[in-house]
Write a protein that holds these residues in place. Structure first.
Motif, PDB file in Angstrom:
ATOM      1  N   ARG B 223       1.227  -1.695   0.026  1.00 16.73           N
ATOM      2  CA  ARG B 223      -0.174  -0.237   0.247  1.00 16.73           C
ATOM      3  C   ARG B 223       0.517   1.386   0.511  1.00 16.73           C
ATOM      4  O   ARG B 223       1.748   1.254   0.830  1.00 16.73           O
ATOM      5  CB  ARG B 223      -0.385  -0.029   1.401  1.00 16.73           C
ATOM      6  CG  ARG B 223      -1.923  -1.411   1.461  1.00 16.73           C
ATOM      7  CD  ARG B 223      -1.827  -1.357   2.402  1.00 16.73           C
ATOM      8  NE  ARG B 223      -1.258  -1.208   3.667  1.00 16.73           N
ATOM      9  CZ  ARG B 223      -1.369  -1.363   4.975  1.00 16.73           C
ATOM     10  NH1 ARG B 223      -2.662  -1.039   5.268  1.00 16.73           N
ATOM     11  NH2 ARG B 223      -0.368  -1.347   6.108  1.00 16.73           N
ATOM     12  N   GLY B 225       1.290   5.250  -0.707  1.00 17.25           N
ATOM     13  CA  GLY B 225       0.889   7.129   0.408  1.00 17.25           C
ATOM     14  C   GLY B 225       1.460   7.670  -1.111  1.00 17.25           C
ATOM     15  O   GLY B 225       3.125   7.934  -0.257  1.00 17.25           O
ATOM     16  N   SER B 258      -2.472   5.455  -2.989  1.00 14.99           N
ATOM     17  CA  SER B 258      -4.038   6.326  -2.736  1.00 14.99           C
ATOM     18  C   SER B 258      -2.514   8.151  -2.221  1.00 14.99           C
ATOM     19  O   SER B 258      -1.427   7.864  -2.665  1.00 14.99           O
ATOM     20  CB  SER B 258      -4.462   6.361  -1.755  1.00 14.99           C
ATOM     21  OG  SER B 258      -3.616   5.480  -0.237  1.00 14.99           O
ATOM     22  N   LEU B 260      -1.811  10.880   0.051  1.00 21.61           N
ATOM     23  CA  LEU B 260      -1.475  10.983   1.728  1.00 21.61           C
ATOM     24  C   LEU B 260      -1.543  12.237   2.154  1.00 21.61           C
ATOM     25  O   LEU B 260       0.055  12.784   1.256  1.00 21.61           O
ATOM     26  CB  LEU B 260      -0.453   9.840   1.932  1.00 21.61           C
ATOM     27  CG  LEU B 260      -0.466  10.055   3.718  1.00 21.61           C
ATOM     28  CD1 LEU B 260      -1.238   8.701   4.032  1.00 21.61           C
ATOM     29  CD2 LEU B 260       1.440   9.249   3.556  1.00 21.61           C
ATOM     30  N   SER B 331       2.625   7.342  12.561  1.00 18.09           N
ATOM     31  CA  SER B 331       1.585   7.505  12.408  1.00 18.09           C
ATOM     32  C   SER B 331       1.259   7.539  10.226  1.00 18.09           C
ATOM     33  O   SER B 331      -0.109   7.243  10.392  1.00 18.09           O
ATOM     34  CB  SER B 331       0.808   8.410  13.102  1.00 18.09           C
ATOM     35  OG  SER B 331       0.833   9.390  12.956  1.00 18.09           O
ATOM     36  N   PHE B 333       2.086   5.840   8.595  1.00 16.60           N
ATOM     37  CA  PHE B 333       2.238   4.124   7.815  1.00 16.60           C
ATOM     38  C   PHE B 333       0.735   3.669   8.715  1.00 16.60           C
ATOM     39  O   PHE B 333       1.206   2.379   8.715  1.00 16.60           O
ATOM     40  CB  PHE B 333       3.512   4.099   8.362  1.00 16.60           C
ATOM     41  CG  PHE B 333       5.079   4.481   7.650  1.00 16.60           C
ATOM     42  CD1 PHE B 333       4.422   4.591   5.993  1.00 16.60           C
ATOM     43  CD2 PHE B 333       5.423   5.800   7.991  1.00 16.60           C
ATOM     44  CE1 PHE B 333       6.089   5.585   5.175  1.00 16.60           C
ATOM     45  CE2 PHE B 333       6.510   6.271   8.151  1.00 16.60           C
ATOM     46  CZ  PHE B 333       6.464   6.174   6.427  1.00 16.60           C
ATOM     47  N   ASP B 334      -0.160   4.876   9.667  1.00 18.81           N
ATOM     48  CA  ASP B 334      -1.101   3.924  10.428  1.00 18.81           C
ATOM     49  C   ASP B 334      -2.220   2.625   8.287  1.00 18.81           C
ATOM     50  O   ASP B 334      -2.315   1.871   8.467  1.00 18.81           O
ATOM     51  CB  ASP B 334      -1.737   4.977  10.480  1.00 18.81           C
ATOM     52  CG  ASP B 334      -1.473   5.144  11.738  1.00 18.81           C
ATOM     53  OD1 ASP B 334      -1.023   4.094  12.795  1.00 18.81           O
ATOM     54  OD2 ASP B 334      -2.239   6.075  12.332  1.00 18.81           O
ATOM     55  N   ASP B 335      -2.022   3.125   7.386  1.00 20.57           N
ATOM     56  CA  ASP B 335      -2.902   2.870   6.369  1.00 20.57           C
ATOM     57  C   ASP B 335      -2.072   2.449   4.703  1.00 20.57           C
ATOM     58  O   ASP B 335      -2.144   2.454   4.038  1.00 20.57           O
ATOM     59  CB  ASP B 335      -3.624   4.184   6.506  1.00 20.57           C
ATOM     60  CG  ASP B 335      -4.690   4.322   7.379  1.00 20.57           C
ATOM     61  OD1 ASP B 335      -4.815   3.149   8.161  1.00 20.57           O
ATOM     62  OD2 ASP B 335      -5.330   5.508   7.768  1.00 20.57           O
ATOM     63  N   VAL B 336      -0.542   3.172   4.791  1.00 23.02           N
ATOM     64  CA  VAL B 336       0.228   2.396   3.968  1.00 23.02           C
ATOM     65  C   VAL B 336       1.766   1.990   3.993  1.00 23.02           C
ATOM     66  O   VAL B 336       1.447   1.944   5.655  1.00 23.02           O
ATOM     67  CB  VAL B 336       0.258   3.673   3.243  1.00 23.02           C
ATOM     68  CG1 VAL B 336      -0.435   4.734   2.502  1.00 23.02           C
ATOM     69  CG2 VAL B 336       1.558   4.772   4.605  1.00 23.02           C
ATOM     70  N   ASP B 337       2.127   0.728   3.578  1.00 26.63           N
ATOM     71  CA  ASP B 337       3.412   0.261   4.413  1.00 26.63           C
ATOM     72  C   ASP B 337       4.328   1.805   3.946  1.00 26.63           C
ATOM     73  O   ASP B 337       5.450   1.555   4.815  1.00 26.63           O
ATOM     74  CB  ASP B 337       3.569  -0.927   3.661  1.00 26.63           C
ATOM     75  CG  ASP B 337       2.650  -1.847   3.524  1.00 26.63           C
ATOM     76  OD1 ASP B 337       2.295  -1.810   4.309  1.00 26.63           O
ATOM     77  OD2 ASP B 337       1.875  -2.257   2.575  1.00 26.63           O
TER      78      ASP B 337
END
Lengths: 417, 417
Positions: B223, B225, B258, B260, B331, B333-337
């Motif tokens: 994932r 960003g 996505s 970021l 934080s 990298f909460d939703d991306v690698d």
């Protein structure tokens, strides 16, 4: 002992020239050095600046710190005759202030545990401690008003206590460790030895360009939390007696004294120190180990042999604990200004086979908090107490240390009025 | 270019001896070096180990990193002919792995901005970037399979992009900076240049004793960003086009891509970088400035003249921002690698008067997060993208970088199947 401030005052008044002050120190060295062995080398013809706030102040530089004009031997034959190109920044700064880096002081090999040849001028037959043995002993013997040391475990605070002088390990990063032989980049801290706390505050304020380190709010009585870490083996009775004496003197002078417990994360951090020092030490001394293992001092060689088994996951876990404890260390000072604790297990051990034990130092080194040894006057071998403040609160630590130092001196003369 | 892994495979198969591999590199240097000027010095008679996972691998060592067998010149006449006593730990480690530190690579003076004499082998008439100019150019020209660089602002990531090679700035502290000339102890990071991401992963895993850095979960699509920091001045169109091309290629290969946004603390951290670098640089280079100001390279001298005005309170405030931003960086990298962003404003600027601009690097250096430049294939001047993971997540960064690199190569050959 030679008070840096007293020397500066005599120079400022014209009673001494800077050259006179250096000559005075050189005379003291000529007299005392044969019995103490505090120096690895001396500048035979020092250039003495006439200007600067430290003009006329002779400084000893621990021999793991680079100097351009004197060899830097690391306490090891591997560095025999080695001349760095540059002065370490701390040394260059002292020169710019007018001070004279007059000699290199004896260090244990690479600032580890193999004892240096230095004797304790205040405790014949007893170790001066280590690793900054020469710096502590030179100040204790009245040979120098100021000396630089380094601490990775307890190498400033402990020898200061054993030799009856003031030792200051500032906050991690306050003094640059650039140009100092690295053992552990997470722990290594540059520190000072002086006769009194005010001497150290004056020097540290100048070296860092932070005049507020040397400002004292007159009469401010600190809130003091007394700590005897339960996770260290029990201290010796003399060490505990000195701590109680210092706490009582401070309380007598108006300080608010209470006992303070350490949350469990600090016990974990105490235990984490070893893995960090070992893992980083193996890396920092890789060339020496790979190329000159046979020439390493025996305790260091054996230690590095064993330390190679510390794996990255063990180190990573220790670093996580260290970060957690550092993050929580300021909470120790929610209700007190400073911590008062032991600087060592007790007085300097007899003999010269060991530099003593750093178990009352390792946690505070790991936390990066400012620590100050104050001598506790008394009969017998030198003893000290350790004053500690939150990271970056070096001014508060110095101020409280001066308060305790004053209280202890008054205490000697009878109860405070 | 010379792939480290391809060389290792040929050596392992017996097709090349380690000596042959070094001879091959020396031939390439003899051919290319006159036009590139990547080296400050070369070992005329290297000892080639026969054993070790890097036996036969020639390494370039940026000339601000200590070597015992070759002079260490810092890109400055102040260090002409200087020979350290020891190899830096990173160099000693490479030797222990069988590698041959064959030469010192050209650096800007003390790793600052005054350009080195190195030419960009992939962009005639354009800067190779800095400060690790020689290391990037030597790998780009096929003269070396591996070179060490250092980054305080953008000195690994940017020259890698300008020269079309892979550059890796690992997490702060992963590789020891001991024995490297310090500019800023809060920022300085040791890094690598190689032909491909897998080459770097292999070398970094060996150098750190962390085999998991070289383990790839096959087919794992990261994932991603995409970040274009709004607080940096706008990048050049070519730089943005390369970023879009890499994002599209990764998405085409299965990555979840996505956009970021960066919370405001990171804009503050970006702005804090300068005060930290300046304040620490003044201290780190104090001896050079105090004793040899006239011999300092002109941009560095002017910079230090100005940097002396950064006061302790300004530095302390910048460090507080840095700590806050570092604490919050995970934080991101909460939703991306990983983050995908620009490694530089665009391609290498024309001419040799500047090493380019580090504004797309400084935040990430300050945060201590692992950063990797991947070349973006295309016509014209070399361009790259930068892959970034959370601190300590170097394995994730390398794995995602390899994914993007593969996707970009497949993209060249047509849409992925």
């Amino acid at each position: 002992m030679l008070s840096l401030l007293a020397l500066c005052a005599r120079i400022a008044s014209g009673a001494l020239t800077p050259e006179d002050a250096i000559a005075l120190v050189r005379d003291a060295i000529a007299e005392c050095e044969p019995a103490v062995g505090a120096f690895a080398s001396l500048d035979p013809s020092p250039v003495v600046p006439r200007l600067g706030p430290l003009a006329g102040i002779a400084v000893g530089v621990k021999d793991v710190i680079d100097t351009a004009h004197l060899p830097t031997g690391m306490g090891s034959s591997i560095y025999d005759g080695w001349h760095p190109r540059a002065d370490a920044p701390a040394v260059a700064r002292l020169r710019a202030l007018g001070a004279v880096p007059l000699g290199k002081t004896a260090t244990t090999a690479f600032a580890f545990l193999d004892p240096a040849a230095t004797r304790n001028p205040r405790a014949p037959g007893h170790t001066p401690g280590g690793s900054s043995a020469g710096s502590a002993a030179a100040v204790a013997a009245g040979m120098l008003p100021l000396a630089l040391g380094t601490q990775t475990g307890g190498s400033v605070i402990r020898p200061a206590a054993y030799c009856g002088v003031v030792g200051v390990k500032p906050s991690f990063g306050l003094l640059p460790t650039v140009g100092m032989k690295c053992f552990s980049w997470t722990l290594d801290t540059l520190g000072l030895f002086t006769a009194g706390v005010a001497d150290a505050a004056y020097a540290l304020a100048l070296m860092t360009g932070r005049p507020d380190l040397d400002r004292v709010a007159a009469g401010h009585a600190p809130r003091i939390g007394v700590v005897v870490p339960p996770f260290c083996d029990a201290p010796e009775p003399e060490g505990m007696a000195a701590l109680r004496r210092a706490a009582a003197a401070a309380e007598g002078a108006g300080a608010i004294v209470s006992d303070l417990d350490l949350p469990n994360v600090f016990a974990e951090a105490f235990a984490a120190h070893g893995a960090i020092q070992d893992f980083e030490g193996v890396q920092a001394l890789r060339w020496e180990y790979d190329s000159h293992r046979g020439a390493l001092a025996p305790m260091l060689r054996a230690h590095l042999d064993a330390a190679r088994s510390v794996t990255p996951p063990v180190y990573d876990a220790a670093m996580r604990v260290a970060r957690e404890a550092r993050g929580r260390s300021s909470s120790l000072f929610d209700d007190v200004d400073v911590i008062l604790t032991l600087p060592a297990t007790g007085p300097a051990p007899a003999g010269y086979g060991s530099t003593g034990d750093s178990r009352f130092n390792r946690l505070w080194t790991l936390l990066g908090v400012p620590c100050i040894t104050i001598p506790v006057p008394g009969a017998g071998l030198p003893l000290g107490v350790q004053v500690i403040a939150g990271i970056g609160m070096d001014g508060a630590a110095l101020q409280a240390a001066r308060f305790v130092e004053t209280a202890l001196t008054a205490h000697l003369d009878g109860p405070p009025g």
